[in-house]
Design an enzyme around this catalytic site. Sequence first.
Site, PDB file in Angstrom:
ATOM      1  N   ASP A 179      33.144  27.128  31.498  1.00 33.21           N
ATOM      2  CA  ASP A 179      34.366  26.329  31.437  1.00 33.21           C
ATOM      3  C   ASP A 179      34.338  25.156  32.408  1.00 33.21           C
ATOM      4  O   ASP A 179      33.466  25.069  33.280  1.00 33.21           O
ATOM      5  CB  ASP A 179      35.600  27.217  31.690  1.00 33.21           C
ATOM      6  CG  ASP A 179      35.387  28.261  32.790  1.00 33.21           C
ATOM      7  OD1 ASP A 179      34.462  28.087  33.592  1.00 33.21           O
ATOM      8  OD2 ASP A 179      36.150  29.230  32.820  1.00 33.21           O
ATOM      9  N   ASN A 232      44.794  38.427  35.840  1.00 28.79           N
ATOM     10  CA  ASN A 232      45.559  38.729  34.619  1.00 28.79           C
ATOM     11  C   ASN A 232      44.643  39.160  33.467  1.00 28.79           C
ATOM     12  O   ASN A 232      45.083  39.250  32.331  1.00 28.79           O
ATOM     13  CB  ASN A 232      46.398  37.515  34.205  1.00 28.79           C
ATOM     14  CG  ASN A 232      45.534  36.302  33.857  1.00 28.79           C
ATOM     15  OD1 ASN A 232      44.307  36.387  33.860  1.00 28.79           O
ATOM     16  ND2 ASN A 232      46.166  35.190  33.544  1.00 28.79           N
ATOM     17  N   HIS A 243      41.943  37.533  32.400  1.00 33.65           N
ATOM     18  CA  HIS A 243      41.266  36.468  31.633  1.00 33.65           C
ATOM     19  C   HIS A 243      39.752  36.522  31.832  1.00 33.65           C
ATOM     20  O   HIS A 243      39.253  36.976  32.863  1.00 33.65           O
ATOM     21  CB  HIS A 243      41.843  35.079  31.933  1.00 33.65           C
ATOM     22  CG  HIS A 243      41.511  34.479  33.258  1.00 33.65           C
ATOM     23  ND1 HIS A 243      42.376  33.672  33.959  1.00 33.65           N
ATOM     24  CD2 HIS A 243      40.387  34.535  34.036  1.00 33.65           C
ATOM     25  CE1 HIS A 243      41.811  33.261  35.069  1.00 33.65           C
ATOM     26  NE2 HIS A 243      40.608  33.773  35.141  1.00 33.65           N
ATOM     27  N   GLU A 287      43.203  33.066  28.504  1.00 32.31           N
ATOM     28  CA  GLU A 287      44.328  33.750  29.132  1.00 32.31           C
ATOM     29  C   GLU A 287      44.874  34.832  28.196  1.00 32.31           C
ATOM     30  O   GLU A 287      44.540  34.848  27.000  1.00 32.31           O
ATOM     31  CB  GLU A 287      45.423  32.715  29.442  1.00 32.31           C
ATOM     32  CG  GLU A 287      44.969  31.564  30.340  1.00 32.31           C
ATOM     33  CD  GLU A 287      44.860  31.946  31.818  1.00 32.31           C
ATOM     34  OE1 GLU A 287      44.771  33.154  32.146  1.00 32.31           O
ATOM     35  OE2 GLU A 287      44.857  31.014  32.652  1.00 32.31           O
TER      36      GLU A 287
HETATM   37  C1  F6R Z   1      35.056  30.805  36.077  1.00 30.33           C
HETATM   38  C2  F6R Z   1      35.834  31.587  35.129  1.00 30.33           C
HETATM   39  C3  F6R Z   1      36.981  32.443  35.549  1.00 30.33           C
HETATM   40  C4  F6R Z   1      36.691  33.278  36.782  1.00 30.33           C
HETATM   41  C5  F6R Z   1      37.898  34.138  37.149  1.00 30.33           C
HETATM   42  C6  F6R Z   1      37.687  34.880  38.455  1.00 30.33           C
HETATM   43  O1  F6R Z   1      34.036  30.085  35.426  1.00 30.33           O
HETATM   44  O2  F6R Z   1      35.547  31.509  33.992  1.00 30.33           O
HETATM   45  O3  F6R Z   1      37.338  33.290  34.481  1.00 30.33           O
HETATM   46  O4  F6R Z   1      35.582  34.097  36.553  1.00 30.33           O
HETATM   47  O5  F6R Z   1      39.039  33.342  37.259  1.00 30.33           O
HETATM   48  O6  F6R Z   1      37.623  33.946  39.498  1.00 30.33           O
HETATM   49  P1  F6R Z   1      37.176  34.376  40.964  1.00 30.33           P
HETATM   50  O7  F6R Z   1      35.755  34.779  40.885  1.00 30.33           O
HETATM   51  O8  F6R Z   1      37.354  33.130  41.787  1.00 30.33           O
HETATM   52  O9  F6R Z   1      38.071  35.482  41.378  1.00 30.33           O
END
Ligand code: F6R
Length: 257
Positions: free
Chosen positions: A71, A140, A142, A147
């Site tokens: 992303d 959450n 995701h 989401e």
């Molecule tokens: C990042 C991504 C997100 C993260 C998720 C956890 O490329 O796709 O889904 O993996 O938000 O983020 P952290 O590792 O910062 O807790």
Amino acid sequence: MSHQVEIRIASNAVNASKNVASDFATALQANPKIVLGLATGGTPVGVYQHLVALCQAQKLSFRQCTTYNLDEYVGLGPDHHQSYRHFMQVNLFDHIDIPTNQTFVPDGVVNPIEDSCADYESSIKASGGIDLQLLGIGENGHIAFNEPGSDPKGRTSVVGLTDSTIAANARFFDSIDDVPREAVTMGIGTILESRRVVLMATGGNKAEAVARALEGLPDIDSPASFLTTRENVIFVLDKDAAAKLSDATIQSAKEID
Ligand code: F6R
């Protein structure tokens, strides 16, 4: 819970990172032309540090592999210090031997951005598909920026971020108002097509999302739960992220240190 997901539990985040890095290193050694799917955020930083160390010690080469990131924020160009392209350069690509033109991150500033989403999908297909995908998980549930409520068959597209994701990611920005409200993300459908998926989660703030993903049926309110619908999925957790799993699930898990 599904019996298809392999669950590994480490005593801490450092050991979880080493375990994931060692899986990636083994896969790359077995297939130097592997197509890797990569994630940003706090979780994979330790994994990338281990991979950089192996590459710098000349035990691993990324020269022939191709990478696709999950992303990118809409509106942040590659030079923006919070863009995911920048994150990948600083945490991995600048320190390993991969040619830049073999690293793909969705483009957050191209116009029209919708066309670039279709191009990203075509590029993944043209490379032969993703062999090994690294994922984190949001508080959450995701995965990438899919989401709760996202289409489980969704493809790469522009999506809005929820307030909880904006709040969680504000730690990387000067102020919460600077966090972009939209992102380009691979869809759940795109992610599920990877040949193998490793989801890593550390910290007690992920425990509920992890339990929701692994216990019970796939649920649109828990995007990560769709990973239980397929084979070749591994969850690598530290103890804190595993804290809300049922006793039966814990018993089926492997302790890795
Ligand atoms: C990042 C991504 C997100 C993260 C998720 C956890 O490329 O796709 O889904 O993996 O938000 O983020 P952290 O590792 O910062 O807790």
